[in-house]
Design a protein around this motif. Structure first.
Motif, PDB file in Angstrom:
ATOM      1  N   GLU A 480      -8.089  18.069   0.331  1.00 37.00           N
ATOM      2  CA  GLU A 480      -7.800  16.634   0.352  1.00 37.00           C
ATOM      3  C   GLU A 480      -6.338  16.372  -0.001  1.00 37.00           C
ATOM      4  N   PRO A 481      -5.809  15.181   0.337  1.00 41.80           N
ATOM      5  CA  PRO A 481      -4.391  14.872   0.064  1.00 41.80           C
ATOM      6  C   PRO A 481      -4.087  14.900  -1.434  1.00 41.80           C
ATOM      7  N   SER A 482      -2.840  15.206  -1.746  1.00 41.14           N
ATOM      8  CA  SER A 482      -2.412  15.197  -3.146  1.00 41.14           C
ATOM      9  C   SER A 482      -2.345  13.759  -3.648  1.00 41.14           C
ATOM     10  N   PRO A 483      -2.454  13.543  -4.960  1.00 37.22           N
ATOM     11  CA  PRO A 483      -2.380  12.176  -5.508  1.00 37.22           C
ATOM     12  C   PRO A 483      -1.071  11.477  -5.142  1.00 37.22           C
ATOM     13  N   GLU A 484       0.033  12.247  -5.083  1.00 34.39           N
ATOM     14  CA  GLU A 484       1.334  11.651  -4.757  1.00 34.39           C
ATOM     15  C   GLU A 484       1.343  11.113  -3.325  1.00 34.39           C
ATOM     16  N   LYS A 485       0.853  11.937  -2.381  1.00 34.27           N
ATOM     17  CA  LYS A 485       0.833  11.497  -0.978  1.00 34.27           C
ATOM     18  C   LYS A 485      -0.138  10.339  -0.772  1.00 34.27           C
ATOM     19  N   LEU A 486      -1.213  10.365  -1.522  1.00 38.17           N
ATOM     20  CA  LEU A 486      -2.200   9.298  -1.416  1.00 38.17           C
ATOM     21  C   LEU A 486      -1.623   7.972  -1.923  1.00 38.17           C
ATOM     22  N   GLU A 487      -0.849   8.050  -2.994  1.00 34.37           N
ATOM     23  CA  GLU A 487      -0.223   6.842  -3.533  1.00 34.37           C
ATOM     24  C   GLU A 487       0.813   6.288  -2.558  1.00 34.37           C
ATOM     25  N   SER A 488       1.560   7.178  -1.900  1.00 34.58           N
ATOM     26  CA  SER A 488       2.530   6.735  -0.888  1.00 34.58           C
ATOM     27  C   SER A 488       1.824   6.029   0.262  1.00 34.58           C
ATOM     28  N   LEU A 489       0.684   6.593   0.698  1.00 33.27           N
ATOM     29  CA  LEU A 489      -0.090   5.964   1.773  1.00 33.27           C
ATOM     30  C   LEU A 489      -0.594   4.598   1.337  1.00 33.27           C
ATOM     31  N   ARG A 490      -1.007   4.501   0.091  1.00 30.95           N
ATOM     32  CA  ARG A 490      -1.519   3.224  -0.432  1.00 30.95           C
ATOM     33  C   ARG A 490      -0.415   2.160  -0.416  1.00 30.95           C
ATOM     34  N   GLU A 491       0.819   2.566  -0.750  1.00 32.00           N
ATOM     35  CA  GLU A 491       1.938   1.618  -0.748  1.00 32.00           C
ATOM     36  C   GLU A 491       2.271   1.168   0.669  1.00 32.00           C
ATOM     37  N   VAL A 492       2.208   2.099   1.626  1.00 31.85           N
ATOM     38  CA  VAL A 492       2.445   1.732   3.023  1.00 31.85           C
ATOM     39  C   VAL A 492       1.391   0.730   3.472  1.00 31.85           C
ATOM     40  N   ALA A 493       0.140   0.979   3.092  1.00 31.91           N
ATOM     41  CA  ALA A 493      -0.952   0.075   3.466  1.00 31.91           C
ATOM     42  C   ALA A 493      -0.741  -1.315   2.859  1.00 31.91           C
ATOM     43  N   GLN A 494      -0.350  -1.358   1.576  1.00 35.75           N
ATOM     44  CA  GLN A 494      -0.139  -2.643   0.901  1.00 35.75           C
ATOM     45  C   GLN A 494       0.992  -3.431   1.550  1.00 35.75           C
ATOM     46  N   SER A 495       2.060  -2.727   1.948  1.00 33.09           N
ATOM     47  CA  SER A 495       3.191  -3.407   2.588  1.00 33.09           C
ATOM     48  C   SER A 495       2.785  -4.008   3.930  1.00 33.09           C
ATOM     49  N   ALA A 496       1.705  -3.451   4.537  1.00 33.16           N
ATOM     50  CA  ALA A 496       1.204  -3.982   5.806  1.00 33.16           C
ATOM     51  C   ALA A 496       0.083  -5.001   5.584  1.00 33.16           C
ATOM     52  N   GLY A 497      -0.207  -5.313   4.311  1.00 32.69           N
ATOM     53  CA  GLY A 497      -1.264  -6.275   4.005  1.00 32.69           C
ATOM     54  C   GLY A 497      -2.656  -5.694   4.120  1.00 32.69           C
ATOM     55  N   LEU A 498      -2.762  -4.354   4.045  1.00 35.66           N
ATOM     56  CA  LEU A 498      -4.049  -3.672   4.156  1.00 35.66           C
ATOM     57  C   LEU A 498      -4.425  -3.050   2.817  1.00 35.66           C
ATOM     58  N   VAL A 499      -5.675  -2.611   2.704  1.00 31.00           N
ATOM     59  CA  VAL A 499      -6.168  -2.125   1.416  1.00 31.00           C
ATOM     60  C   VAL A 499      -6.715  -0.707   1.571  1.00 31.00           C
ATOM     61  N   LEU A 500      -6.282   0.198   0.687  1.00 24.22           N
ATOM     62  CA  LEU A 500      -6.885   1.511   0.537  1.00 24.22           C
ATOM     63  C   LEU A 500      -7.457   1.570  -0.869  1.00 24.22           C
ATOM     64  N   ALA A 501      -8.764   1.687  -0.964  1.00 20.15           N
ATOM     65  CA  ALA A 501      -9.452   1.612  -2.254  1.00 20.15           C
ATOM     66  C   ALA A 501      -8.866   2.591  -3.254  1.00 20.15           C
ATOM     67  N   LYS A 502      -8.830   2.163  -4.525  1.00 19.42           N
ATOM     68  CA  LYS A 502      -8.244   2.978  -5.594  1.00 19.42           C
ATOM     69  C   LYS A 502      -9.278   3.185  -6.696  1.00 19.42           C
ATOM     70  N   GLY A 503      -9.079   4.271  -7.468  1.00 23.58           N
ATOM     71  CA  GLY A 503      -9.930   4.487  -8.626  1.00 23.58           C
ATOM     72  C   GLY A 503     -11.271   5.090  -8.300  1.00 23.58           C
ATOM     73  N   GLN A 504     -11.368   5.851  -7.201  1.00 23.53           N
ATOM     74  CA  GLN A 504     -12.618   6.517  -6.868  1.00 23.53           C
ATOM     75  C   GLN A 504     -12.304   7.841  -6.176  1.00 23.53           C
ATOM     76  N   VAL A 505     -13.309   8.705  -6.090  1.00 23.91           N
ATOM     77  CA  VAL A 505     -13.114   9.983  -5.420  1.00 23.91           C
ATOM     78  C   VAL A 505     -12.875   9.730  -3.934  1.00 23.91           C
ATOM     79  N   LEU A 506     -11.759  10.211  -3.436  1.00 21.24           N
ATOM     80  CA  LEU A 506     -11.391   9.941  -2.049  1.00 21.24           C
ATOM     81  C   LEU A 506     -12.350  10.638  -1.092  1.00 21.24           C
TER      82      LEU A 506
END
Length: 748
Positions: A480-506
């Motif tokens: 699975e993706p590293s926490p760092e890469k996952l956080e970067s993806l989450r920021e990209v999603a947020q900047s596009a107004g989209l949501v990637l769930a946080k605080g759970q097993v990916l």
């Protein structure tokens, strides 16, 4: 009198001696005389009635047709000087077919009784059935090299481009073959190998300007150190190989297994068949058979073939050629599941319930005969209501049950939720001269997805079988993706107004949810690219960490042993686990599994880099004639030094240097993968549509330089231009601050 041979021994003799198959030849071979010939005749009749042999005149042969890659014996030229050949291995009902040899000027001279490996094309309306093109003479394996030809008064020399070779080759005037000074050529060594001085060579192919398309893949092969010439001992071992006998194998030759591949495929290593399950306890269920070429029968542990296959790790595919893991005699002939030809295989029978869940599986070492070699497009057309002459008789008994099983598997796939990235696959179309004619984006047909699902299912079954029997193997691992890469993806999603769930097993379903949110929006490609970049690279390993992308706990590559060494390891593990023979995993192999895993993971990456570099060079060559043209594109990468844009028309990536973007300083944010203008606030991010002008295309390196014209349909804001490329603007100190600083220094 010697003992009467068994059926297995007779079949093995006929397989090994296809030209000595009369009853007299067989009796002589086993020393059978007198009344014992009656018993031999009885056994031959039984084999005939069982379908293993077919009597033609006074000989016994397997009732089959000629493979597209065959060993031939050259006959003497006819009265017109044409050269014909006959097959060494022939199983057909009629007389041996005549084969016209179509030779190139660079091919070596052939004489009567020479044995050759040739690629065959069936022809109609002639007094011969096939045309054959020489691959090589059996027993010969001339050394070849790639280099630049330098012409002199009498002949010339070849300077190798391979970094590992500094020895030039000498070419006589008669062996120049029309090559010009400075051309890239392929040459073949002539004369004895141990002669003094420079080795002699004969030019067999002129590739023109080293920067031209025909030379591109050859340069990549040498640059990345991909072995493209087989050692003599490997070729000799392949040439000695004989078709595998039925022996103790399960006989599946009457089962209508079919191969479905790209239209230009040369080898066929997987076949499939499906039918409804007749077990009343599994109402609506399906039985799926997947048969894979039994490469392990021919490539045994520690052999010359095995050592070379391990060294290569995998086949490497380029737009104009393939560098195979195994020699043509195996990859294109004995191990390829050609239509109508008996071939050894390892098959798995898998039972599915009505929802596509696998209930059980059973592996077997078998003999099969492909009912048809089909391509994806004709299979899809047949199922969509437009069958051709070949697919029409197969539609109801074979194709429709396959699609029914596939639809059940789709239900299981939707429940499992593997990662569903939407990234188009491109194919470069070349002319006969090696120039790029067009770049096509392949449609993902249901036929493609069906075969993909069957192969995934078979790979899962292989892994589960070996895990259950506690047999060492190599898993295909995707973490699975590293926490760092996952956080970067989450920021990209947020900047596009989209949501990637946080605080759970990916899980992959979380990423699929993000991709669904983006589908159809302006951020669709941006999110797909960002998700892809967040993934780790898959690899081979002894430890089972699962396959994150496919959402599977147990996964091993089993379905492509012709082109991947990893699959050959899994085949040998299955042979050992099921006690099918002595050609399973050896102790030495088990001890170095970790080394093998690391090595073939590296060769896989090497091939990927060579294939990517070659594609880049082909596209640069194709676009070099369109410098100055404008293209629609999307941003595919962000870096401190500029922006990468992917052209919609070809999928080619080019660089927009940051110094050419507007007239302001751009701040780089690695987390959100954006560049933002300090003055205008213009933000450049992944997936943003742009218009660009092609400023430069360099075929030798594959580099494209682009000029940015518009962003998201709007003209590029210019900015003031006062601080372009010099970093963020800092406020100037006013007079009072300057004076205070001066007083402070004076006091000190």
């Amino acid at each position: 009198m010697k003992r009467i041979p068994t059926k297995e021994e007779i079949l093995t003799w006929i397989s090994d001696n296809p030209t000595l198959t009369s009853k007299r030849d067989i009796a002589r071979a086993f020393g059978i005389k007198g009344a014992a010939r009656i018993d031999l005749k009885r056994i031959l009749k039984e084999l005939e009635s069982e379908g293993h042999l077919q009597k033609r005149r006074k000989t016994y042969r397997d009732p089959d047709s000629l493979p597209p890659v065959s060993v031939l014996q050259v006959m003497e030229p006819d009265s017109h000087g044409d050269l014909f050949a006959r097959p060494v291995e022939w199983h057909g009902e009629a007389d041996d077919p005549r084969i016209l040899l179509v030779l190139k000027s660079s091919d070596p001279a052939l004489g009567e009784n020479d044995r050759i490996l040739a690629r065959l094309t069936e022809v109609k309306g002639e007094d011969y059935r096939y045309e054959g093109r020489l691959i090589r003479r059996i027993g010969s394996n001339p050394i070849r090299l790639l280099g630049v030809f330098r012409k002199y008064a009498e002949g010339g020399r070849i300077i190798p481009i391979d970094k590992g070779s500094d020895k030039e080759w000498q070419v006589s005037e008669r062996d120049v073959n029309g090559a010009k000074d400075g051309e890239l050529v392929e040459a073949e060594r002539t004369g004895p190998k141990n002669r003094m001085g420079l080795p002699n060579a004969r030019i067999v192919a002129r590739l023109g300007d080293p920067s031209q398309p025909k030379a591109i893949s050859l340069i990549a092969i040498h640059q990345h150190g991909i072995p493209d010439a087989f050692p003599d001992e490997v070729i000799a071992e392949a040439d000695k190989a004989k078709p595998a006998p039925l022996g103790k194998r399960e006989d599946l030759r009457d089962m209508p297994l079919i191969t479905i591949d790209p239209a230009d495929a040369r080898d066929h290593d997987d076949a499939c068949y499906a039918h409804p399950d007749d077990d009343p306890k599994n109402k609506g269920g399906h039985v799926v058979w997947v048969a894979i070429a039994d490469v392990a029968h021919y490539v045994t542990p520690g052999s010359a073939l095995d050592r070379e296959a391990w060294k290569r790790g995998n086949s490497t595919y380029f737009p104009d050629r393939v560098v195979p893991m195994l020699p043509d005699r195996l990859s294109g002939d004995l191990c390829s599941l050609h239509e109508g030809v008996p071939r050894a295989c390892i098959a798995v029978r898998m039972v599915l319930d009505s929802h596509g869940q696998k209930i059980s599986h059973r592996f077997t070492r078998a003999m099969m005969k492909s009912a048809a070699s089909l391509n994806y497009e004709e299979v899809q057309a047949a199922v969509d209501g437009q069958p051709n002459d070949k697919t029409k008789p197969l539609l109801s008994p074979v194709l429709e049950p396959l699609y029914a099983a596939y639809h059940a598997l789709k239900t299981a796939r939707n429940h499992r939720q593997p990662l569903e990235l939407d990234l188009p696959e491109r194919k470069i179309i070349l002319s006969d001269e090696g120039k790029v004619v067009s770049v096509d984006f392949r449609d993902r047909l249901d036929a493609h997805k069906m075969i993909e699902e069957f192969m995934v299912l078979a790979n899962v079954a292989a892994a589960e079988e070996l895990v259950a029997k506690r047999t060492p193997l190599l898993f295909r691992v995707h973490e699975e993706p590293s926490p760092e890469k996952l956080e970067s993806l989450r920021e990209v999603a947020q900047s596009a107004g989209l949501v990637l769930a946080k605080g759970q097993v990916l899980q992959t379903r979380h990423l699929n949810n993000l991709l669904e949110q983006a589908e159809g929006t302006e951020f669709d490609e941006q999110i797909n690219l960002s998700t892809l970049r967040s993934m780790t690279q898959a690899y081979y390993g002894q430890e089972n960490f699962g396959h994150f992308g496919l959402a599977l706990k147990n996964y091993a590559h089993f379905t492509s042993p012709i082109r991947r060494y990893s699959d050959l390891i899994v085949h040998r593990a299955l042979i050992s686990a099921n006690k099918w023979g002595k050609d399973g995993l050896s102790e030495a192999e088990i001890e170095r599994l970790e080394e093998t895993a690391k090595h073939i993971s590296e060769t896989e990456r090497r091939s990927m880099m060579a294939e990517r570099d070659t594609t880049d060079r082909y596209l640069a060559s194709y676009l070099s004639e369109r410098v100055g043209a404008e293209f629609n594109a999307r941003i595919s990468g962000i870096a401190k030094f500029g922006v990468f844009a992917r052209l919609d028309e070809t999928g080619a990536d080019g660089l927009i240097p940051i110094r050419t973007i507007g007239r302001e300083y751009y701040r780089f944010d690695p987390d959100s993968q954006t560049l933002t203008g300090e003055e205008t606030g213009l933000t450049l991010g992944l997936g943003v549509p742009v218009t660009v002008r092609l400023a430069e295309a360099v075929p030798v390196t594959g580099g494209l330089t682009l000029e940015l014209l518009t962003v998201d349909g709007k003209a590029l804001p210019k900015g003031s231009g006062g601080r372009r490329g010099k970093g963020p603007v800092r406020r100037k100190a006013n007079k009072s601050r300057k004076k205070a600083a001066k007083v402070k220094r004076k006091r000190k």
